[in-house]
Design an enzyme around this catalytic site. Sequence first.
Site, PDB file in Angstrom:
ATOM      1  N   LYS A 121      44.870  48.980  43.287  1.00  0.00           N
ATOM      2  CA  LYS A 121      43.994  48.935  42.114  1.00  0.00           C
ATOM      3  C   LYS A 121      42.891  50.000  42.222  1.00  0.00           C
ATOM      4  O   LYS A 121      42.615  50.731  41.266  1.00  0.00           O
ATOM      5  CB  LYS A 121      43.365  47.537  41.965  1.00  0.00           C
ATOM      6  CG  LYS A 121      42.667  47.368  40.631  1.00  0.00           C
ATOM      7  CD  LYS A 121      42.047  46.006  40.508  1.00  0.00           C
ATOM      8  CE  LYS A 121      40.828  45.927  41.373  1.00  0.00           C
ATOM      9  NZ  LYS A 121      39.881  44.894  41.074  1.00  0.00           N
ATOM     10  N   ASP A 139      43.078  44.645  36.736  1.00  0.00           N
ATOM     11  CA  ASP A 139      42.158  43.672  37.326  1.00  0.00           C
ATOM     12  C   ASP A 139      42.396  42.334  36.624  1.00  0.00           C
ATOM     13  O   ASP A 139      43.318  42.182  35.826  1.00  0.00           O
ATOM     14  CB  ASP A 139      40.707  44.145  37.212  1.00  0.00           C
ATOM     15  CG  ASP A 139      40.176  44.015  35.798  1.00  0.00           C
ATOM     16  OD1 ASP A 139      40.994  43.855  34.857  1.00  0.00           O
ATOM     17  OD2 ASP A 139      38.945  44.044  35.609  1.00  0.00           O
TER      18      ASP A 139
END
Length: 212
Positions: A121, A139
Amino acid sequence: MMPFAQADAFYARLAAANPTPKSELTYCNPYTLLVAVVLSAQATDIGVNKATGPLFATVSTPAAMVALGEDKLAEAIRTIGLYKTKARNVIALSRLLLDRHDGQVPETRDALEALPGVGRKTANVVLNVAFGQPTIAVDTHCFRVANRTGMAPGKTVLEVEEGLLRATPARWMEHAHHWLILHGRYVCKARKPACGTCIVSDLCGYGAKEPG
Ligand code: SF4
């Protein structure tokens, strides 16, 4: 997965409302962006900014961070969750940037993910925001919006990311990550999505739309 034309219209609405969405994290170069994203794991952007504002005013390069040292960095970020582990990772990644990358943030996923504290991420955020690459960092907000709306349903973060990469028209790829995050954070909220005022309500596949 949401049909291409529907996804295109979905992004077009978000783009019309916010043409150039920005990260809510404070940073001044690729390195401080990388550090801010590492610090933001399980913390709010506002909380991270409170600590990094004063920090980045004097420390904005890997060399300056290594010179500051782990103890002083931990003190500077002590209001952020998991600050001791994060301080250790930031010092270690700063050393690696100096040793392997001439003090620069690398522009490849493999090199980024080889840095301490940097996962998929974080790499996606840096590749997209700092270097304009067509990545989508998933997210918690992005994951929820992708699933609720039916744009890219998936059980895992990677499944959703791959679905979003397929569902997102190329012309929206640069800002897709921010539009989805901001929509999830402020409109399509976890407990009570504001479906009644949502600008993409007619394009959304969520069956149990909330009134307000
Ligand atoms: S209509 Fe409701 S569920 Fe669908 S995107 Fe908007 S806020 Fe989220």
